[in-house]
Design an enzyme around this catalytic site. Structure first.
Site, PDB file in Angstrom:
ATOM      1  N   LYS A  66     -14.041   9.124 -22.176  1.00  0.00           N
ATOM      2  CA  LYS A  66     -13.110   8.858 -23.275  1.00  0.00           C
ATOM      3  C   LYS A  66     -12.177   7.733 -22.858  1.00  0.00           C
ATOM      4  O   LYS A  66     -11.669   7.726 -21.739  1.00  0.00           O
ATOM      5  CB  LYS A  66     -12.282  10.129 -23.550  1.00  0.00           C
ATOM      6  CG  LYS A  66     -11.393  10.021 -24.773  1.00  0.00           C
ATOM      7  CD  LYS A  66     -12.185  10.357 -26.018  1.00  0.00           C
ATOM      8  CE  LYS A  66     -11.367  10.136 -27.274  1.00  0.00           C
ATOM      9  NZ  LYS A  66     -11.142   8.709 -27.577  1.00  0.00           N
ATOM     10  N   LYS A  90      -6.064  10.964 -16.294  1.00  0.00           N
ATOM     11  CA  LYS A  90      -5.247  11.418 -17.416  1.00  0.00           C
ATOM     12  C   LYS A  90      -5.893  12.586 -18.152  1.00  0.00           C
ATOM     13  O   LYS A  90      -5.224  13.580 -18.480  1.00  0.00           O
ATOM     14  CB  LYS A  90      -5.014  10.256 -18.383  1.00  0.00           C
ATOM     15  CG  LYS A  90      -3.992  10.520 -19.463  1.00  0.00           C
ATOM     16  CD  LYS A  90      -3.892   9.349 -20.431  1.00  0.00           C
ATOM     17  CE  LYS A  90      -3.570   8.063 -19.714  1.00  0.00           C
ATOM     18  NZ  LYS A  90      -3.419   6.921 -20.656  1.00  0.00           N
ATOM     19  N   LYS A 102     -13.117   2.988 -20.442  1.00  0.00           N
ATOM     20  CA  LYS A 102     -12.268   1.968 -21.054  1.00  0.00           C
ATOM     21  C   LYS A 102     -13.137   0.801 -21.475  1.00  0.00           C
ATOM     22  O   LYS A 102     -14.209   0.569 -20.898  1.00  0.00           O
ATOM     23  CB  LYS A 102     -11.192   1.475 -20.069  1.00  0.00           C
ATOM     24  CG  LYS A 102      -9.921   1.008 -20.752  1.00  0.00           C
ATOM     25  CD  LYS A 102      -9.124   2.170 -21.295  1.00  0.00           C
ATOM     26  CE  LYS A 102      -7.785   1.740 -21.858  1.00  0.00           C
ATOM     27  NZ  LYS A 102      -6.962   2.888 -22.273  1.00  0.00           N
ATOM     28  N   THR A 186       1.054   9.144 -29.174  1.00  0.00           N
ATOM     29  CA  THR A 186       1.489   8.707 -27.847  1.00  0.00           C
ATOM     30  C   THR A 186       3.007   8.814 -27.711  1.00  0.00           C
ATOM     31  O   THR A 186       3.524   9.328 -26.714  1.00  0.00           O
ATOM     32  CB  THR A 186       1.026   7.266 -27.572  1.00  0.00           C
ATOM     33  OG1 THR A 186      -0.405   7.201 -27.692  1.00  0.00           O
ATOM     34  CG2 THR A 186       1.435   6.828 -26.178  1.00  0.00           C
ATOM     35  N   ASN A 217       3.716   0.047 -31.439  1.00  0.00           N
ATOM     36  CA  ASN A 217       3.407   1.326 -32.075  1.00  0.00           C
ATOM     37  C   ASN A 217       3.943   2.504 -31.272  1.00  0.00           C
ATOM     38  O   ASN A 217       4.688   3.333 -31.795  1.00  0.00           O
ATOM     39  CB  ASN A 217       1.893   1.470 -32.260  1.00  0.00           C
ATOM     40  CG  ASN A 217       1.527   2.786 -32.934  1.00  0.00           C
ATOM     41  OD1 ASN A 217       1.821   3.010 -34.099  1.00  0.00           O
ATOM     42  ND2 ASN A 217       0.884   3.675 -32.189  1.00  0.00           N
ATOM     43  N   SER A 355      -6.538  12.419 -29.785  1.00  0.00           N
ATOM     44  CA  SER A 355      -7.905  11.916 -29.956  1.00  0.00           C
ATOM     45  C   SER A 355      -8.915  13.032 -29.701  1.00  0.00           C
ATOM     46  O   SER A 355      -9.935  13.130 -30.396  1.00  0.00           O
ATOM     47  CB  SER A 355      -8.163  10.746 -28.998  1.00  0.00           C
ATOM     48  OG  SER A 355      -7.691   9.532 -29.533  1.00  0.00           O
TER      49      SER A 355
END
Length: 442
Positions: A66, A90, A102, A186, A217, A355
């Site tokens: 992910k 993470k 990534k 986030t 954001n 997510s």
């Protein structure tokens, strides 16, 4: 890599706090898959340009990988690999059933039209379609990508596979299978982590001053939510500079102003038909980093605090919303000065956690309301933050090392279940011991 070998992981790899098998050290030193692709795009003027893209899957021991996709002119394979490692840590820190990945494209998206951006996004998915999927690798938005781009990517994958598979991409628009609460996740998760820290240290939110570097954001949603929770936001900055007010700022009104005028210099406050323009003190990003505040929030880019400016930091604690905003040398300086840094692999994990919720909802075909999403996020963020804070106290280590130790313990636990050198050597020794007494049938 500085970002992988240092920043909290060095002490873990030296086995000062955990007994790791050599097998685990070897497996965690390099990614499982690193893909470089070329993406030809027909530009609006008829010219053909070829862009370079990357997708790195670091480790999938705990589940499908992910991680986000970033569009930036400075993207490199080394950077994407480091970020995929961070995602591995993470996801483990949050207890999610994912490994880390990534992706990125070397491009300045501001130079592209919307049609060119769509062609590039769809071309990238065509190039990596063989290595992604709801059960293999699930991309998401990152720097300079957004829900619209994720919607294009999910649609392109569906056309390639000839079936609807919304779980292949997260961070999509809500009407295309995205999750409520994902856009603010986030910032929301970062606030939950800060609230746990504030409660643990018996601080009063109303008396806690906060400066936010990076009013994008994540930084905007954090500032907005922190303001609503009673924190005093005294400074905000973006790539063009920042503003300061000791009396406090209104993040939501300032963002409305920024979207209209593309600046953070002034704001109109309106009460009925009466409007008053309030001008604040202006400051640079460098000035903001050195403000005397209770909490310095780093929500911009990597390596904002380095060996050169770490000694000038006056904040009582730092909150990392961006990935890697404090480099390893600065981290050591801040630790020596007794300034706690709430680390990125914990603080900004709200995005990947929601997510995960989106992926679960896509696969189940059953969707939650925003209160349920935020409630589930709070449960996970509170649980993992408390554990990391307690682990740091128990072992007398800094918060970053505690977070890495927590994640590595979960990853190593999964790898050990597959068998390590120690397991197989023990098995061989048992065979050798029993060999003289073994009977053979003929």
């Amino acid at each position: 890599r500085d970002s992988v070998a240092s920043r909290g992981l060095g002490d873990v790899y030296k086995r000062q706090h955990i007994n790791l098998s050599d097998d685990i050290l070897l497996r965690m030193q390099q990614p499982k898959l690193a893909l470089t692709v070329s993406i030809p795009v027909r530009m609006d003027d008829g010219d053909l340009r070829v862009f370079t893209g990357y997708r790195v899957q670091f480790d999938d021991t705990r589940g499908p990988t992910k991680g986000g996709i970033r569009y930036h002119p400075s993207v490199t394979l080394d950077e994407v690999t480091s970020l995929s490692f961070w995602m591995t840590i993470k996801c483990a820190v949050m207890g999610l059933p994912f490994g880390g990945a990534k992706g990125g494209i070397v491009v300045n998206p501001k130079e592209l039209s919307r049609l060119e951006l769509e062609r590039l996004s769809r071309g990238y998915i065509r190039a990596i379609a063989d290595v992604i999927g709801p059960k293999r690798d699930i991309p998401a938005p990152d720097v300079y990508t957004n829900a619209t781009i994720m919607g294009w990517m999910a649609n392109e994958y569906a056309q390639i596979m000839r079936e609807q598979l919304p779980g292949v991409i997260t961070g999509k628009p809500v009407h295309l299978g995205g999750s409520l609460g994902r856009e603010a996740a986030t910032g929301q998760g970062a606030l939950y982590a800060l609230q746990q820290w504030v409660a643990r240290n018996q601080l009063d939110p109303g008396q806690t001053t906060v400066a936010v570097q990076g009013f994008g954001n994540a930084g905007y949603h954090f500032a907005r939510l922190a303001h609503l929770a009673g924190f005093r936001i005294v400074a905000l900055s973006d790539s063009q500079g920042g503003i300061y007010s000791a009396a406090g700022l209104e993040p939501e009104l300032i963002m409305q102003h920024k979207r209209t005028r593309r600046e953070l210099k002034a704001i109109l406050y309106c009460d009925s038909s009466v409007c008053e323009e309030a001008r604040y003190d202006t400051l640079s990003n460098a000035d903001l980093l050195e403000l005397d505040v209770d909490v310095l929030v780093l929500a911009a880019l990597e390596n904002q605090i380095t060996e050169q400016n770490a000694a000038q930091i006056q904040a009582r604690q730092l909150l990392e919303i961006a990935n890697g905003p404090v480099d390893s040398r600065a981290d050591a300086i801040l630790s020596e000065r007794g300034i706690p840094v709430l680390p990125d692999v914990m603080v900004n994990a709200g995005g990947v956690t929601v997510s995960y919720f989106e992926w679960v909802q896509n696969r189940a075909g059953f969707y939650w309301d925003e209160d349920e999403v935020n409630g589930r996020l709070k449960t996970i963020m509170d649980r993992e933050a408390r554990y990391i804070f307690e682990l740091a106290d128990d072992k007398q280590i800094n918060l970053r090392t505690a977070a890495y130790l927590h994640g590595i313990e979960r990853i190593s636990g999964a790898m050990i279940e597959h068998g390590t050198r120690e397991y197989f050597q023990q098995h061989l020794s048992l065979i050798h011991i029993s060999e003289p007494t073994r009977r053979y049938a003929i």
